[in-house]
Design a protein around this motif. Structure first.
Motif, short mmCIF file in Angstrom:
data_model
loop_
_atom_site.label_atom_id
_atom_site.label_comp_id
_atom_site.label_asym_id
_atom_site.label_seq_id
_atom_site.Cartn_x
_atom_site.Cartn_y
_atom_site.Cartn_z
N GLY A 134 -56.85 -43.71 87.92
CA GLY A 134 -57.84 -44.66 87.83
C GLY A 134 -59.26 -44.35 87.52
N TYR A 135 -59.29 -42.93 87.16
CA TYR A 135 -60.54 -42.64 86.55
C TYR A 135 -60.32 -41.46 85.55
CZ TYR A 135 -59.81 -38.75 89.81
OH TYR A 135 -59.25 -37.55 90.69
N LEU A 136 -61.14 -41.10 84.72
CA LEU A 136 -61.16 -39.91 84.07
C LEU A 136 -61.94 -38.95 84.33
CD1 LEU A 136 -61.51 -41.83 80.44
CD2 LEU A 136 -59.44 -41.35 81.96
N GLY A 137 -61.27 -37.50 84.91
CA GLY A 137 -62.10 -36.70 85.18
C GLY A 137 -62.29 -35.54 83.98
N ARG A 138 -63.03 -34.45 84.19
CA ARG A 138 -63.54 -33.68 83.18
C ARG A 138 -62.35 -32.94 82.40
NH1 ARG A 138 -68.78 -31.99 82.05
NH2 ARG A 138 -70.28 -33.31 83.29
N ASP A 139 -61.25 -32.73 83.09
CA ASP A 139 -60.20 -32.05 82.84
C ASP A 139 -59.26 -32.96 81.95
OD1 ASP A 139 -60.75 -29.83 84.28
OD2 ASP A 139 -59.27 -29.98 85.67
N ILE A 181 -65.41 -40.69 84.93
CA ILE A 181 -65.56 -42.14 84.56
C ILE A 181 -64.49 -42.91 85.05
CG2 ILE A 181 -65.46 -43.70 82.39
CD1 ILE A 181 -66.32 -40.84 80.78
N SER A 182 -64.96 -44.04 85.79
CA SER A 182 -63.93 -45.02 86.37
C SER A 182 -63.77 -46.03 85.31
CB SER A 182 -64.48 -45.44 87.61
OG SER A 182 -65.63 -46.49 87.17
N PHE A 183 -62.76 -46.75 85.58
CA PHE A 183 -62.27 -47.98 84.75
C PHE A 183 -63.69 -48.89 84.58
CE2 PHE A 183 -61.33 -52.32 84.15
CZ PHE A 183 -60.86 -52.43 82.98
N GLN A 184 -64.42 -49.07 85.70
CA GLN A 184 -65.62 -49.93 85.59
C GLN A 184 -66.55 -49.34 84.75
OE1 GLN A 184 -65.42 -52.98 86.79
NE2 GLN A 184 -67.20 -53.53 85.95
N ASP A 185 -66.93 -48.06 84.94
CA ASP A 185 -67.67 -47.35 84.10
C ASP A 185 -67.63 -47.54 82.48
OD1 ASP A 185 -69.07 -46.20 86.29
OD2 ASP A 185 -68.05 -44.21 86.14
#
Length: 224
Positions: A134-139, A181-185
């Protein structure tokens, strides 16, 4: 176009008629789905392309294989990032099968060729978020960017370039400033700046390739 009219000159007319009648219920089902942006005739043409791909595969192949679909993405749609292919397949169909169903075939082409920006945003995020967190982390961002940059430069250069890009993209997309970065972001940023839809790697056809493919089954319109 009636069932008696031939769509593909390379097929026997009786074979084509039998195929279209057999797939009649599926065609009706697909037309009922508002997210499939094709007419009945267009769906029939695309299913015939699918049928021909299936026939061209190994003997008694029951559907189009993912390898065949991979070739379509590469050769017809200019989607040449091999590292992205597994993510694309997962986003289109999370099942374990080695085949691409007719439904997935039509849905994927509808998205690629006629999809709205919101549909493409949801799809692209799902491609990048392969773990379904549900989100994109730095890794995750680092792995995505590094993979797409390796082919353009050396391993060390790609790593440094990826780190720099992460800083730039995070500042632009991380609206709530939580470090990921979330989907909404992602959605809010891309809705304002559609050009960064594929910021983490190509997962959609080039516009020219999409237009060229459309003209193979709508030669008089070529509408995207």
């Amino acid at each position: 176009m009636s069932f008696g009219e031939t769509l593909d000159a390379s097929m026997d007319s009786m074979e084509e008629t039998r195929f279209k009648k057999k797939q009649g219920p599926l065609i009706k089902e697909l037309l009922a789905k508002k997210k499939v942006h094709f007419s009945q005739t267009e769906i029939e043409c695309l299913l015939i392309i699918y049928y021909k791909l299936q026939k061209d595969g190994p003997e008694k192949q029951r559907a189009v294989s993912k390898n065949q679909f991979r070739d379509i993405l590469h050769n017809a749609f200019d989607m040449t990032d091999g590292a992205m292919m597994d993510r694309i397949f997962s986003a289109l169909d999370r099942g374990p099968s080695i085949y691409v169903s007719m439904e997935t075939w039509i849905s994927a082409l509808s998205l690629f060729l006629r999809g709205s920006l919101e549909e493409k945003i949801s799809y692209a995020f799902n491609v990048y978020d392969s773990m379904n967190d549900g989100y994109l982390g730095r890794d995750t961002m680092f792995n995505l960017l590094k993979s797409s940059l390796v082919s353009q430069s050396g391993e060390d250069d790609a790593e440094e370039a990826a780190k720099d890009l992460i800083e730039v993209i995070t500042k632009k997309m991380d609206i709530d400033r939580d470090g990921r970065i979330s989907f909404q972001d992602f959605k809010e940023t891309v809705m304002k700046q559609p050009m960064i839809l594929q910021a983490f790697g190509q997962c959609l056809p080039t516009r020219l390739a999409a237009y060229s493919f459309v003209t193979t089954f709508t030669p008089n319109r070529g509408k995207l």
